[in-house]
Structure formats: C-alpha cells, structure tokens
Design an enzyme around this catalytic site. Structure first.
Site, mmCIF file in Angstrom:
data_model
loop_
_atom_site.group_PDB
_atom_site.id
_atom_site.type_symbol
_atom_site.label_atom_id
_atom_site.label_comp_id
_atom_site.label_asym_id
_atom_site.label_seq_id
_atom_site.Cartn_x
_atom_site.Cartn_y
_atom_site.Cartn_z
ATOM 1 N N GLY A 27 11.689 -2.616 11.025
ATOM 2 C CA GLY A 27 11.146 -3.432 9.947
ATOM 3 C C GLY A 27 10.836 -4.852 10.357
ATOM 4 N N HIS A 75 3.790 -3.690 15.617
ATOM 5 C CA HIS A 75 4.139 -2.430 14.953
ATOM 6 C C HIS A 75 2.882 -1.765 14.374
ATOM 7 C CE1 HIS A 75 7.874 -4.984 14.245
ATOM 8 N NE2 HIS A 75 8.390 -3.950 14.880
HETATM 9 P P1 AMP Z 1 11.496 -2.878 16.581
HETATM 10 O O1 AMP Z 1 11.198 -2.891 15.111
HETATM 11 O O2 AMP Z 1 11.605 -4.221 17.179
HETATM 12 O O3 AMP Z 1 12.611 -1.937 16.926
HETATM 13 O O4 AMP Z 1 10.210 -2.266 17.271
HETATM 14 C C1 AMP Z 1 9.663 -1.032 16.840
HETATM 15 C C2 AMP Z 1 8.605 -0.606 17.806
HETATM 16 O O5 AMP Z 1 7.593 -1.602 17.887
HETATM 17 C C3 AMP Z 1 9.139 -0.431 19.220
HETATM 18 O O6 AMP Z 1 8.543 0.723 19.801
HETATM 19 C C4 AMP Z 1 8.690 -1.693 19.913
HETATM 20 O O7 AMP Z 1 8.499 -1.525 21.304
HETATM 21 C C5 AMP Z 1 7.369 -1.947 19.226
HETATM 22 N N1 AMP Z 1 6.974 -3.361 19.341
HETATM 23 C C6 AMP Z 1 7.729 -4.451 19.097
HETATM 24 N N2 AMP Z 1 7.035 -5.582 19.370
HETATM 25 C C7 AMP Z 1 5.814 -5.187 19.811
HETATM 26 C C8 AMP Z 1 4.645 -5.884 20.244
HETATM 27 N N3 AMP Z 1 4.585 -7.223 20.281
HETATM 28 N N4 AMP Z 1 3.572 -5.146 20.617
HETATM 29 C C9 AMP Z 1 3.611 -3.792 20.572
HETATM 30 N N5 AMP Z 1 4.681 -3.081 20.170
HETATM 31 C C10 AMP Z 1 5.761 -3.765 19.782
#
Ligand code: AMP
Length: 295
Positions: free
Chosen positions: A25, A31
């Site tokens: 989230g 995301h």
């Molecule tokens: P998180 O909510 O931080 O657990 O991230 C969820 C997903 O989004 C994970 O697969 C992360 O690697 C991806 N994600 C987070 N930040 C980025 C970004 N700046 N660019 C691309 N994907 C991202």
C-alpha cells in the site's frame, strides 16, 4: 473494482489469465506501472494490499509504515485493477504460522544479513499469496532487486504454476526511486538521498563506456554517495542469478545500494548486462502522486 478480504473470495473472482501485483500500500507510480504490466498480460488484474508484519525486522518501522486505504483503492481502480485483495491480519495469519518458507543462499547477501528475518517474512507471505490466490502471473518491481530474484527462485523451486515478471524502477524526474518511504524525507534528507541515484547513474554511464570492474563500479556509487550526509550500508555488484558479489561484470547483474537518509532507509539499483547496457528504470515527467497530487 471489487474489494475482497478473503483468499476464497478473491480466488472466486479470477476469470481467464489472472495477474497479481502484491503491495504493502501507500501506492505510487511504481506500483501502478506494475498494475499496467499485469493489465497488458491478464484478463483479471488483482492487487493485494497487506502490510505484512512478518517481514518487518524493526517493530517501529512497522508502526510508522504509511497507510491510506481509500487513496490506494482509488489509484488502483484508475490503473485498471479488477480485484483488490485487502485482507485483515487474521485472514493471512489465523494463527502464528508454523509452516514458513525459506529461500537459502540468495538471502545471505546485501539485505539478508542486514535485516534478519526480513526475507523469511517476505517469502512466506508471497508463498501464501501465490498459494491462496493462485494467479497465473505475478509482477514484482526490479527496484527490490534481491527480492525479485528470491521470489522467482521460490516459485521455481516449489514448482508453483505462476510466471514471475519484473517491472522497471520508476523514478522521480530528478532520479530518486519512488518508495512509499520517501514521504518521511525532509527537504534536506531528500537532497542527500539524490546522491544514491546519481551514484548509480554514474556507474551505469561507466559500464556503458566499458568499465567491467565490480570494485570500480561500486566505487563510483560510494564516491557520489559520500558527498552527501548518508549512512551508506552497502554498494554491491551482484550476480542476477544468485545475488553473489561479482568482481567482474561478465554476466547479468545488478548494482544495488542501501543507505539511510535521516531515519529513512532507502534501497535502489541499476541492472547491468555483460555488454555494459544498463536498465536504469524510467523517470516521471511530474511529481509523484505520493505527495498528494494525483489526477
Ligand atoms: P511495496 O509496497 O514497497 O512492498 O512494493 C510492492 C511492489 O512494488 C514490489 O514488487 C516493489 O518492488 C514494487 N516497487 C516499489 N517501488 C517501486 C518503484 N519505484 N518502481 C517499480 N516498482 C516498485
């Protein structure tokens, strides 16, 4: 978009090829770009929103993790998500899990030793999401490079019938990789944090110009980061297959960094090929929705 809180409810809404984007989230364009990748390849796009207590090695980090359900749901709907799986903790962990999943070896480097228990928590919750929701494909960000390699190996080693796909890192116009944690940065801390992406871009430039030495590439990142008030944890050239440190860029790799700016811990990377070509991610043309903007 349907919002459901149970595995069985979400599973029953799958129709045709189903793509899953797991998140914790407080969404941003990183995301949402993963949702876009899932949208292109799936009939049903599912996102999960669950702040997984099992993967936080620091309880205060879990307490202060940013949350905004209504905003997240609105952004997901705009991005073309069909099903939002947002379970209460009791659905994911009806009892403390005695069966846990561990990916060994790949988690011995970089983030693994610095965040004890973190990857066991990630791998266990991802195994539960893939098992409980049964998507055909799952999209993860290359921003979390080691996590992507670990999750792909989890799926392969446990013969899970799911394709794990990596999506590019989305950055602010000035290079800062988007992260839900960026909202904690003061102006000064944010300026310091830019040393991370600047260092990585300098290393990517050097690789494209022919530099193949791991120590030289790591040194360029450290040099740029050292100019800022950052707590540098590591800058490592890692083998993209097994995350082991690479002395020479002679196979697919990623150059990964962790550093603290103020109280906020940030990670970032560029992916490098043995011919020197670099995947630096993509930059937004305007400030991220993280800062209250949006369309
Ligand atoms: P998180 O909510 O931080 O657990 O991230 C969820 C997903 O989004 C994970 O697969 C992360 O690697 C991806 N994600 C987070 N930040 C980025 C970004 N700046 N660019 C691309 N994907 C991202």
């Amino acid at each position: 978009m349907r919002v459901v809180g149970t595995f069985a409810g979400a599973r029953s809404l799958r129709a045709g090829i189903t793509g899953l984007v797991p998140t914790m989230g407080y969404l941003h364009e990183g995301h949402l770009s993963l949702v876009g990748i899932a949208r292109e390849r799936s009939d049903t796009v599912m996102a999960s929103l669950f702040v997984n207590p099992l993967q936080f090695d620091d309880p205060s980090d879990l307490d202060r993790y940013p949350r905004d359900f209504d905003r997240d749901a609105a952004l997901l709907e705009l991005a073309g998500c069909d099903v939002l799986f947002a379970p209460p903790a009791a659905e994911v962990y009806p009892a403390p899990p005695l069966a846990r999943v561990v990916v060994s070896g790949l988690t011995d480097t970089m983030e693994g030793p610095r965040r004890p228990g973190h990857f066991d928590g990630v791998v266990t919750v991802v195994a539960k999401l893939l098992g409980g929701l049964q998507p055909d494909l799952a999209v993860f960000g290359r921003k979390d490079a080691q996590q992507l390699v670990v999750v792909a190996r989890l799926a392969a080693d446990l013969s899970m019938p799911v394709e794990v796909i990596g999506g590019p890192t989305i950055r602010e116009a000035d290079g800062l990789a988007l992260s839900s944690r960026n909202v904690f940065l003061s102006g000064e801390e944010r300026r310091a944090a830019l040393g991370i992406s600047r260092g990585l871009m300098a290393a990517a430039d050097a690789a494209e110009a022919g530099e193949r030495s791991g120590a030289a590439l790591e040194g360029l990142v450290i040099e740029e980061m050292s100019r800022q008030a950052l707590d540098i944890e590591y800058a490592e050239l890692a083998d993209a297959a097994d995350t082991a440190r690479l002395l020479v860029l002679d196979r697919p790799a990623f150059l990964a960094v962790a550093a603290g700016s103020g109280r906020t811990r940030l990670i970032d990377n560029v992916w490098l090929k043995p011919d020197g070509t670099a995947d630096r991610g993509a930059r937004l043309g305007r400030p991220s929705v993280l800062y209250g903007g949006g369309d």
